[in-house]
Scaffold this motif. Structure first.
Motif, mmCIF file in Angstrom:
data_model
loop_
_atom_site.group_PDB
_atom_site.id
_atom_site.type_symbol
_atom_site.label_atom_id
_atom_site.label_comp_id
_atom_site.label_asym_id
_atom_site.label_seq_id
_atom_site.Cartn_x
_atom_site.Cartn_y
_atom_site.Cartn_z
ATOM 1 N N GLU A 347 39.994 44.843 22.854
ATOM 2 C CA GLU A 347 41.985 44.678 23.788
ATOM 3 C C GLU A 347 42.277 43.037 22.825
ATOM 4 O O GLU A 347 43.271 43.019 22.512
ATOM 5 N N LYS A 371 50.393 49.632 22.189
ATOM 6 C CA LYS A 371 50.160 49.790 23.282
ATOM 7 C C LYS A 371 49.727 51.265 23.640
ATOM 8 O O LYS A 371 48.653 50.960 24.626
ATOM 9 N N LYS A 372 49.652 52.218 23.325
ATOM 10 C CA LYS A 372 48.659 52.939 22.942
ATOM 11 C C LYS A 372 47.596 52.716 23.596
ATOM 12 O O LYS A 372 46.951 53.207 23.848
ATOM 13 N N ARG A 374 45.733 50.606 23.161
ATOM 14 C CA ARG A 374 45.178 49.247 24.213
ATOM 15 C C ARG A 374 45.112 50.259 25.857
ATOM 16 O O ARG A 374 43.795 50.351 25.982
ATOM 17 N N GLN A 375 45.539 51.047 25.761
ATOM 18 C CA GLN A 375 45.990 52.226 27.252
ATOM 19 C C GLN A 375 44.253 53.107 26.874
ATOM 20 O O GLN A 375 43.911 53.386 27.693
ATOM 21 N N ASP A 376 43.864 53.793 25.508
ATOM 22 C CA ASP A 376 43.296 54.544 25.426
ATOM 23 C C ASP A 376 41.961 53.699 25.462
ATOM 24 O O ASP A 376 40.572 54.517 25.933
ATOM 25 N N PHE A 378 41.699 51.804 27.858
ATOM 26 C CA PHE A 378 41.027 51.227 29.088
ATOM 27 C C PHE A 378 41.047 52.457 29.764
ATOM 28 O O PHE A 378 39.668 52.287 30.538
ATOM 29 N N ARG A 379 41.139 53.654 29.154
ATOM 30 C CA ARG A 379 41.213 54.740 29.332
ATOM 31 C C ARG A 379 39.522 54.872 29.740
ATOM 32 O O ARG A 379 38.887 55.856 29.835
ATOM 33 N N LEU A 409 46.768 50.000 34.377
ATOM 34 C CA LEU A 409 47.679 51.589 33.133
ATOM 35 C C LEU A 409 48.444 52.385 34.626
ATOM 36 O O LEU A 409 48.260 52.934 34.322
#
Length: 422
Positions: A347, A371-372, A374-376, A378-379, A409
């Motif tokens: 990250e 951004k996507k 980073r979200q991936d 986290f997931r 998220l």
């Protein structure tokens, strides 16, 4: 004729010195029996210069009285640390003197006192470590070892504590002693909960433990395997030598250890780590392959390979080893935690790039991509954090990290459910 007088005078001087030291030892013993321990120690300190020439039996008596007087002062909280240490030295000297004389007049009587000092030193050392007095703690542990050299665990702890104190030369000497005796520390502990104290008691054998369980004094018998400490010992020897600019010596020390203990995989792991630190990646990879060939299903070993790979910033291998550790042992808590950490570690790079972007159409498109990503990340971390929390529900660090991920998220329902459990 004149020469004869010189010889006679010398003989008289030795005789007078002998009588003097005997008188002082008797005076000290008398003072001690009267409860005047401090006075006894003072008398013996004055006689110390004469003791070098005393017989072994007189030395033993001297150190016996001195040890008893110093222990008495320590028991009365008079400079406890100092007097415990001095008492330990006195008893060690007593044992040496009686061993030299071949007679054990005081060793038997002193055994109880020696045991008392040993455990006082250990307990005091533990207390010192808790308040970061590591050097003092290490000295006491070493003194405890000198009192009972069969209890080599105290020598190991003394060396480790000197590392904590950053007194590396002293640690290196003690690790050298452990190496010379081929110390392993590998053992099996037989435990059972004492019904009165509600604490685990340690037994010498499974038979003794099981007998106490049958008698009804104990319950919940467990067996604890203590792994070999050779890897750690040689690792610390190597690290200290490398720190002192002696990398070649460090490699030689581990190579010699492996010849003596060819089946000890912890030593191969230590050697691999050393080559990793010296950036010899080819040798490092060769050793890793050797380790896996010997123990492909050892979860701890595979996990350690993950840690080493992670330290080397080899994320692909680190993930591979952590996943393999989880596959071998689905309840391997630290493997889940480290896997989550690997995911989240990426990250920082993403955030750094996002902060550099402007407001142009090109930058905004790049921002959306990042951004996507980073979200991936986290997931991808969620399953590992959730599994870790399931294995250890009271782990506050894992819980806080998972809450942060849910928040990032915008997983409101999951965040509230987790907060309700905390």
């Amino acid at each position: 004729m004149k020469g004869k007088y010189v010889i006679l005078a010398s003989a008289l001087m030795v005789s007078v010195a002998t009588f003097a030291q005997k008188d002082q030892i008797k005076a000290a013993e008398k003072a001690f029996r009267k409860g005047q321990a401090q006075e006894a120690v003072g008398i013996l300190n004055e006689a110390e210069s004469l003791i070098a020439n005393a017989s072994d039996s007189e030395k033993a008596q001297y150190f016996f009285i001195k040890g008893n007087a110093l222990l008495d002062l320590a028991n009365k909280n008079v400079e406890e640390d100092k007097n415990l240490s001095l008492a330990a030295d006195a008893y060690v000297s007593l044992i040496a003197a009686e061993k030299a004389s071949g007679k054990e007049k005081y060793s038997g009587e002193a055994s109880t006192s020696i045991a008392t000092i040993k455990y006082k030193l250990i307990n005091s050392a533990i207390a010192d470590s808790k308040i970061n007095k590591h050097a003092l703690s290490a000295k006491k542990l070493y003194d405890a070892y000198l009192l009972d050299k069969k209890d080599t665990l105290n020598l190991y702890y003394a060396a480790s504590t000197y590392v904590n104190a950053e007194e590396y030369d002293k640690a290196l000497k003690l690790y050298g002693d452990l190496k010379d005796m081929n110390y392993s520390g590998k053992e099996t502990n037989y435990l059972a909960v004492n019904k009165l104290t509600k604490e685990n008691d340690l037994f010498k054998s499974s038979l003794e433990r099981d007998r106490m369980v049958k008698l009804g004094t104990h319950e919940q018998p467990t067996t604890e395997q203590i792994p070999s400490k050779r890897g750690e010992i040689y690792k610390n020897i190597a690290l200290i030598l490398v720190q002192n600019g002696k990398t070649a010596e460090a490699k030689e020390a581990i190579a010699a250890a492996r010849k003596t203990n060819p089946d000890d995989t912890s030593l191969i792991l230590t050697e691999a780590n050393l080559y990793l630190e010296t950036k010899d990646f080819d040798t490092y990879k060769k050793l890793i392959v050797e380790i896996l060939e010997k123990n492909p299903n050892d979860a701890d070993l595979v996990f350690n390979l993950g840690v080493i790979s992670g330290t080397a910033k080899n994320v692909v291998d680190a993930e591979k080893y952590y996943k393999r550790a989880i596959e071998i042992n689905p309840k391997y808590l630290n493997a889940y935690i480290n896997m989550a950490a690997l995911k989240l570690d990426k990250e920082g790079v993403i955030i750094a790039e996002m902060n550099k972007l402007g407001t142009s159409d090109k930058d905004m498109k790049r921002y959306d991509v990042l951004k996507k990503e980073r979200q991936d990340l986290f997931r991808a971390a969620i399953p590992y954090l959730a599994n870790a929390l399931e294995l250890e529900p009271k782990n506050g660090d894992v819980a806080k990290t998972l809450l942060g991920v849910y928040s990032a998220l915008e997983m409101t329902a999951e965040k509230k459910a987790l907060e309700a459990k905390m």
